[in-house]
Design a protein around this motif. Sequence first.
Motif, PDB file in Angstrom:
ATOM      1  N   VAL A   1      -8.698  76.233 -41.408  1.00 24.80           N
ATOM      2  CA  VAL A   1      -8.442  75.293 -42.502  1.00 24.80           C
ATOM      3  C   VAL A   1      -7.001  74.795 -42.414  1.00 24.80           C
ATOM      4  N   PHE A   2      -6.844  73.470 -42.330  1.00 31.42           N
ATOM      5  CA  PHE A   2      -5.532  72.839 -42.431  1.00 31.42           C
ATOM      6  C   PHE A   2      -5.368  72.442 -43.899  1.00 31.42           C
ATOM      7  N   ALA A   3      -4.482  73.132 -44.588  1.00 32.77           N
ATOM      8  CA  ALA A   3      -4.393  73.035 -46.048  1.00 32.77           C
ATOM      9  C   ALA A   3      -3.145  72.276 -46.471  1.00 32.77           C
ATOM     10  N   PRO A   4      -3.289  71.030 -46.943  1.00 38.10           N
ATOM     11  CA  PRO A   4      -2.112  70.286 -47.397  1.00 38.10           C
ATOM     12  C   PRO A   4      -1.461  70.963 -48.604  1.00 38.10           C
ATOM     13  N   ALA A   5      -0.157  71.131 -48.532  1.00 38.85           N
ATOM     14  CA  ALA A   5       0.579  71.696 -49.660  1.00 38.85           C
ATOM     15  C   ALA A   5       0.630  70.684 -50.811  1.00 38.85           C
ATOM     16  N   ASP A   6       0.965  71.168 -51.985  1.00 40.85           N
ATOM     17  CA  ASP A   6       0.960  70.314 -53.172  1.00 40.85           C
ATOM     18  C   ASP A   6       1.736  69.009 -53.013  1.00 40.85           C
ATOM     19  N   PRO A   7       2.952  69.015 -52.411  1.00 34.14           N
ATOM     20  CA  PRO A   7       3.676  67.741 -52.283  1.00 34.14           C
ATOM     21  C   PRO A   7       2.926  66.697 -51.461  1.00 34.14           C
ATOM     22  N   ALA A   8       2.071  67.137 -50.528  1.00 34.19           N
ATOM     23  CA  ALA A   8       1.291  66.185 -49.729  1.00 34.19           C
ATOM     24  C   ALA A   8       0.303  65.434 -50.612  1.00 34.19           C
ATOM     25  N   PHE A   9      -0.355  66.144 -51.518  1.00 38.10           N
ATOM     26  CA  PHE A   9      -1.274  65.492 -52.446  1.00 38.10           C
ATOM     27  C   PHE A   9      -0.508  64.710 -53.510  1.00 38.10           C
ATOM     28  N   ALA A  10       0.674  65.203 -53.884  1.00 36.66           N
ATOM     29  CA  ALA A  10       1.464  64.512 -54.901  1.00 36.66           C
ATOM     30  C   ALA A  10       1.843  63.113 -54.446  1.00 36.66           C
ATOM     31  N   ALA A  11       1.942  62.909 -53.126  1.00 32.50           N
ATOM     32  CA  ALA A  11       2.282  61.587 -52.603  1.00 32.50           C
ATOM     33  C   ALA A  11       1.211  60.556 -52.916  1.00 32.50           C
ATOM     34  N   LEU A  12      -0.013  61.016 -53.188  1.00 33.09           N
ATOM     35  CA  LEU A  12      -1.065  60.086 -53.596  1.00 33.09           C
ATOM     36  C   LEU A  12      -0.776  59.482 -54.967  1.00 33.09           C
ATOM     37  N   GLY A  13      -0.056  60.224 -55.799  1.00 32.86           N
ATOM     38  CA  GLY A  13       0.133  59.829 -57.187  1.00 32.86           C
ATOM     39  C   GLY A  13      -0.988  60.410 -58.029  1.00 32.86           C
ATOM     40  N   ASP A  14      -0.681  60.772 -59.256  1.00 32.26           N
ATOM     41  CA  ASP A  14      -1.677  61.408 -60.118  1.00 32.26           C
ATOM     42  C   ASP A  14      -2.886  60.522 -60.354  1.00 32.26           C
TER      43      ASP A  14
ATOM     44  N   THR B   1      -8.720  81.248 -40.771  1.00 32.39           N
ATOM     45  CA  THR B   1      -7.279  81.241 -40.534  1.00 32.39           C
ATOM     46  C   THR B   1      -6.745  79.935 -41.106  1.00 32.39           C
ATOM     47  N   VAL B   2      -5.701  80.028 -41.908  1.00 31.43           N
ATOM     48  CA  VAL B   2      -5.204  78.890 -42.680  1.00 31.43           C
ATOM     49  C   VAL B   2      -3.832  78.458 -42.183  1.00 31.43           C
ATOM     50  N   PHE B   3      -3.658  77.140 -42.092  1.00 31.45           N
ATOM     51  CA  PHE B   3      -2.365  76.541 -41.760  1.00 31.45           C
ATOM     52  C   PHE B   3      -1.995  75.590 -42.884  1.00 31.45           C
ATOM     53  N   VAL B   4      -0.974  75.935 -43.650  1.00 28.01           N
ATOM     54  CA  VAL B   4      -0.487  75.043 -44.703  1.00 28.01           C
ATOM     55  C   VAL B   4       0.343  73.950 -44.037  1.00 28.01           C
ATOM     56  N   ILE B   5       0.018  72.689 -44.325  1.00 30.76           N
ATOM     57  CA  ILE B   5       0.676  71.555 -43.672  1.00 30.76           C
ATOM     58  C   ILE B   5       1.305  70.629 -44.696  1.00 30.76           C
ATOM     59  N   ASP B   6       2.154  69.714 -44.228  1.00 32.08           N
ATOM     60  CA  ASP B   6       2.943  68.895 -45.154  1.00 32.08           C
ATOM     61  C   ASP B   6       2.369  67.498 -45.380  1.00 32.08           C
ATOM     62  N   LYS B   7       1.173  67.216 -44.858  1.00 34.12           N
ATOM     63  CA  LYS B   7       0.565  65.905 -45.060  1.00 34.12           C
ATOM     64  C   LYS B   7      -0.939  66.040 -45.272  1.00 34.12           C
ATOM     65  N   VAL B   8      -1.516  65.054 -45.940  1.00 29.29           N
ATOM     66  CA  VAL B   8      -2.967  64.936 -46.006  1.00 29.29           C
ATOM     67  C   VAL B   8      -3.422  64.228 -44.735  1.00 29.29           C
ATOM     68  N   LEU B   9      -4.296  64.862 -43.967  1.00 27.85           N
ATOM     69  CA  LEU B   9      -4.762  64.277 -42.719  1.00 27.85           C
ATOM     70  C   LEU B   9      -5.679  63.081 -42.987  1.00 27.85           C
ATOM     71  N   THR B  10      -5.604  62.101 -42.115  1.00 32.71           N
ATOM     72  CA  THR B  10      -6.356  60.865 -42.296  1.00 32.71           C
ATOM     73  C   THR B  10      -7.534  60.773 -41.340  1.00 32.71           C
ATOM     74  N   PRO B  11      -8.765  60.814 -41.839  1.00 31.88           N
ATOM     75  CA  PRO B  11      -9.916  60.631 -40.938  1.00 31.88           C
ATOM     76  C   PRO B  11      -9.825  59.306 -40.195  1.00 31.88           C
ATOM     77  N   GLY B  12     -10.186  59.327 -38.923  1.00 30.90           N
ATOM     78  CA  GLY B  12     -10.181  58.096 -38.134  1.00 30.90           C
ATOM     79  C   GLY B  12      -8.896  57.847 -37.396  1.00 30.90           C
ATOM     80  N   THR B  13      -7.874  58.670 -37.616  1.00 27.06           N
ATOM     81  CA  THR B  13      -6.570  58.427 -36.985  1.00 27.06           C
ATOM     82  C   THR B  13      -6.649  58.428 -35.462  1.00 27.06           C
ATOM     83  N   ASN B  14      -7.419  59.378 -34.908  1.00 28.37           N
ATOM     84  CA  ASN B  14      -7.451  59.549 -33.454  1.00 28.37           C
ATOM     85  C   ASN B  14      -8.736  59.076 -32.816  1.00 28.37           C
ATOM     86  N   LYS B  15      -9.487  58.221 -33.497  1.00 33.63           N
ATOM     87  CA  LYS B  15     -10.706  57.706 -32.903  1.00 33.63           C
ATOM     88  C   LYS B  15     -10.372  56.667 -31.840  1.00 33.63           C
ATOM     89  N   ASN B  16     -11.149  56.644 -30.781  1.00 29.36           N
ATOM     90  CA  ASN B  16     -10.919  55.669 -29.702  1.00 29.36           C
ATOM     91  C   ASN B  16     -11.323  54.276 -30.134  1.00 29.36           C
TER      92      ASN B  16
END
Length: 225
Positions: free
Chosen positions: A123-136, A210-225
């Motif tokens: 699990v790649f788990a975005p930390a709270d500030p990553a979601f906060a960037a979306l705005g409430d 196994t969990v990795f806390v990360i600093d961004k919300v990952l974007t689906p489609g970023t690495n598609k060909n």
Amino acid sequence: MSKLRVAGIGFTAVAALALAACSSNDSASSGSSGSAPAPAPSSSMSAPMSSAASGDGVTTNADVFGPACSKLPQGSEPGSLDSMGPQPVASAASTNPLLTKLVAAVKATNLVDTLNSQQAITVFAPADPAFAALGDAKFNELAGKPDQLAPILQYHVVGKRYDAKGLESAKSVESLNTAGGPVKIEGSGENMTVNGAKILCGNIPTKNATVFVIDKVLTPGTNKN
């Protein structure tokens, strides 16, 4: 894993929203360190170790690394490594002070029991500030539309258990949101990134993940060909 797969209805719009949000997340890592630090982390938190020698992705407390690990509660307190380890991943995350927004999103999409029932995941788990960037407002809007939020969350879950060394070797992993394309792993140790997101606290052991806390919300489609 079929229980976690959802139809791609509205996926393009959601991916665009997430992409817009992620573009403003460069400062998420610094935002995650605003609270008063807990006692200084031990040397085991400064770099990934190698006790998961069996290659099954299972880690121990000695393998945990990253600058935000010291912000976890200590000892046997809820949210500590000792507390989270015996619990399935969604239950463990619910006690982690770095992941309150993620837990709210998982609950909104009714994925708690599904995640807890998986046998071996990453699990790649975005930390709270990553979601906060979306705005409430945007976060609450997505939380009210679970069919649109679920594909984003699924992109943060890999149907195989990896530790940091395993991710480094794999270089690219496939999430449960197969339509979102691969998740790209670059660098190693403290410099490892997941689709460009920095690891704030990695190799966190839970009962089934196994969990990795990360600093961004990952974007689906970023690495598609």
